[in-house]
Design a protein around this motif. Structure first.
Motif, PDB file in Angstrom:
ATOM      1  N   CYS A  38       0.828  -1.195   0.000  1.00 13.16           N
ATOM      2  CA  CYS A  38       0.000   0.000   0.000  1.00 13.16           C
ATOM      3  C   CYS A  38       0.864   1.248   0.000  1.00 13.16           C
ATOM      4  O   CYS A  38       1.997   1.250   0.505  1.00 13.16           O
ATOM      5  N   LYS A  39       0.305   2.315  -0.544  1.00 13.81           N
ATOM      6  CA  LYS A  39       1.007   3.585  -0.546  1.00 13.81           C
ATOM      7  C   LYS A  39       1.123   4.200   0.850  1.00 13.81           C
ATOM      8  O   LYS A  39       1.834   5.185   1.033  1.00 13.81           O
ATOM      9  N   ASP A  40       0.439   3.606   1.844  1.00 12.41           N
ATOM     10  CA  ASP A  40       0.597   4.087   3.220  1.00 12.41           C
ATOM     11  C   ASP A  40       1.904   3.605   3.852  1.00 12.41           C
ATOM     12  O   ASP A  40       2.237   3.992   4.972  1.00 12.41           O
ATOM     13  N   GLY A  41       2.659   2.738   3.137  1.00 12.70           N
ATOM     14  CA  GLY A  41       3.955   2.279   3.615  1.00 12.70           C
ATOM     15  C   GLY A  41       3.899   1.156   4.620  1.00 12.70           C
ATOM     16  O   GLY A  41       4.945   0.770   5.177  1.00 12.70           O
ATOM     17  N   ASN A  42       2.710   0.594   4.859  1.00 12.19           N
ATOM     18  CA  ASN A  42       2.540  -0.431   5.887  1.00 12.19           C
ATOM     19  C   ASN A  42       1.940  -1.714   5.300  1.00 12.19           C
ATOM     20  O   ASN A  42       0.719  -1.910   5.346  1.00 12.19           O
ATOM     21  N   PRO A  43       2.767  -2.587   4.736  1.00 15.20           N
ATOM     22  CA  PRO A  43       2.239  -3.848   4.200  1.00 15.20           C
ATOM     23  C   PRO A  43       1.616  -4.693   5.305  1.00 15.20           C
ATOM     24  O   PRO A  43       2.078  -4.682   6.450  1.00 15.20           O
ATOM     25  N   MET A  44       0.547  -5.419   4.944  1.00 11.56           N
ATOM     26  CA  MET A  44      -0.197  -6.202   5.922  1.00 11.56           C
ATOM     27  C   MET A  44      -0.215  -7.671   5.557  1.00 11.56           C
ATOM     28  O   MET A  44      -0.230  -8.035   4.381  1.00 11.56           O
ATOM     29  N   LEU A  45      -0.242  -8.504   6.591  1.00 11.65           N
ATOM     30  CA  LEU A  45      -0.330  -9.960   6.450  1.00 11.65           C
ATOM     31  C   LEU A  45      -1.684 -10.414   6.968  1.00 11.65           C
ATOM     32  O   LEU A  45      -2.110  -9.993   8.056  1.00 11.65           O
ATOM     33  N   ARG A  46      -2.358 -11.275   6.186  1.00 11.61           N
ATOM     34  CA  ARG A  46      -3.695 -11.750   6.557  1.00 11.61           C
ATOM     35  C   ARG A  46      -3.813 -13.260   6.416  1.00 11.61           C
ATOM     36  O   ARG A  46      -3.101 -13.883   5.630  1.00 11.61           O
ATOM     37  N   GLU A  47      -4.750 -13.815   7.199  1.00 12.55           N
ATOM     38  CA  GLU A  47      -5.115 -15.222   7.059  1.00 12.55           C
ATOM     39  C   GLU A  47      -5.856 -15.415   5.740  1.00 12.55           C
ATOM     40  O   GLU A  47      -6.309 -14.458   5.108  1.00 12.55           O
ATOM     41  N   TRP A  48      -6.067 -16.662   5.367  1.00 16.01           N
ATOM     42  CA  TRP A  48      -6.797 -16.979   4.134  1.00 16.01           C
ATOM     43  C   TRP A  48      -8.245 -16.522   4.200  1.00 16.01           C
ATOM     44  O   TRP A  48      -8.881 -16.303   3.162  1.00 16.01           O
ATOM     45  N   THR A  49      -8.758 -16.304   5.409  1.00 14.31           N
ATOM     46  CA  THR A  49     -10.118 -15.796   5.589  1.00 14.31           C
ATOM     47  C   THR A  49     -10.194 -14.287   5.418  1.00 14.31           C
ATOM     48  O   THR A  49     -11.286 -13.718   5.417  1.00 14.31           O
ATOM     49  N   GLY A  50      -9.036 -13.635   5.318  1.00 17.88           N
ATOM     50  CA  GLY A  50      -8.996 -12.179   5.255  1.00 17.88           C
ATOM     51  C   GLY A  50      -8.726 -11.532   6.595  1.00 17.88           C
ATOM     52  O   GLY A  50      -8.518 -10.316   6.673  1.00 17.88           O
TER      53      GLY A  50
END
Length: 315
Positions: A38-50
């Motif tokens: 993301c352009k906010d500079g904070n990549p996120m990690l999620r489960e397969w459920t989201g």
């Protein structure tokens, strides 16, 4: 064309446009992970459920690409802060940081996770040995790899990689010689390229074209489809390979096309242009990321009991 009324699951949390999505490999228990850039500079990690797992904090600029290692224990990111970083996905800690001289647009782990490849606005492609973090990187090509910004780097096997750039060229490289083994040129800048691991097919967007290319140079011809719009990103169904999903920065729709280009489904849910799309490794759903700052998850077969849709009767 059918206007399917499927309702997506919405994953919030980002504060600026979501520009890249990548799923992990399918785990033995049938689950997987999703990383968003993301352009906010904070990549996120999620489960397969989201469901949100965590956020990687440390970049000082937009993050353009995030990839997971094959075992999902590490994540690699490329950023507008002129760095590529390696992260521990369990603790969220930065393990390594590699400086560049310009924006890093794409990253890729080698299959063994021993090396990292990067490309971006320097028009160079670097390969870092993660076992020797203080060593100078190797460069693909004699000087610059491309004549335009490198939009995507993909690692195929231990000795073969592929790069694509705004100069309209795709290059297959032998890592041992550091020189290309094959080059393909498109008339328009390349906007995205991803490897469909289930089908060993490179899926590329350029102008109004979606191209399906062999992952290794061969006599197998590429398959090109021309759409009535310019796709920003496309992803091939990883099991059936009979359809692909595409997004566009010219509207807010997520579209499913057959392999001859016919429009099968159109989905509305985003409130801004769609920058990226990606099928899950089991093909049961696909994700889209938008200018509106959200990720939306769509079922391949609406109404099927799956993930957070279990018992939802057609969400």
């Amino acid at each position: 064309m059918s206007l399917n009324r499927a309702v997506p699951l919405t994953c919030s949390g980002h504060t600026r446009p979501v520009v890249h999505l990548s799923f992990s490999r399918l785990d033995k228990d049938g689950t997987y992970l999703l990383v968003s850039s993301c352009k906010d500079g904070n990549p996120m990690l999620r489960e397969w459920t989201g469901d949100w797992i965590g956020t990687f904090i440390g970049h000082k600029g937009a993050v353009w690409c995030t990839k997971l290692s094959i075992d999902s224990s590490k994540a690699a990111t490329g950023s507008a802060d002129f760095t590529a970083k390696i992260w521990d996905t369990f603790s969220g800690a930065v393990l390594q940081s590699f400086p560049h001289n310009h924006i890093v647009r794409s990253v890729a782990f080698s299959p063994s996770t021993s090396h990292l490849m990067t490309g971006g606005q320097e028009k160079k492609v670097r390969i870092f040995d993660l076992r020797k973090p203080d060593a100078e990187p190797d460069f693909l090509g004699a000087d610059t790899a491309h004549d335009g910004t490198v939009k995507s780097v993909v690692w195929i096997d231990d000795w073969n990689t592929v790069t694509a750039a705004e100069d309209g060229t795709v290059k297959w490289w032998d890592v041992r010689t550091r020189f290309p083994t094959s080059t393909l040129t498109f008339p328009a800048p390349i906007t995205s390229m991803e490897l469909s691991t289930g089908t060993s097919t490179l899926v590329l967007t350029s102008g109004q074209t979606v191209a399906f290319l062999p992952s290794l140079p061969s006599s197998k011809p590429s398959h090109n489809v021309t759409l009535p719009y310019a796709p920003s990103s496309a992803s091939l169904h990883p099991i059936l390979a009979d359809r692909f999903v595409a997004g566009s920065t010219t509207d807010q729709w997520v579209r499913i096309h057959g392999m001859n280009g016919e429009e099968r489904e159109v989905h509305k849910g985003h409130h801004g242009p769609v920058h990226c799309v990606e099928y899950s490794p089991d093909g049961e759903m696909y994700a889209s990321g938008s200018e509106d700052g959200t990720i939306r998850l769509w079922q391949t077969t609406p109404g099927k009991s799956y993930g957070l849709w279990q018992g939802a009767n057609g969400l």
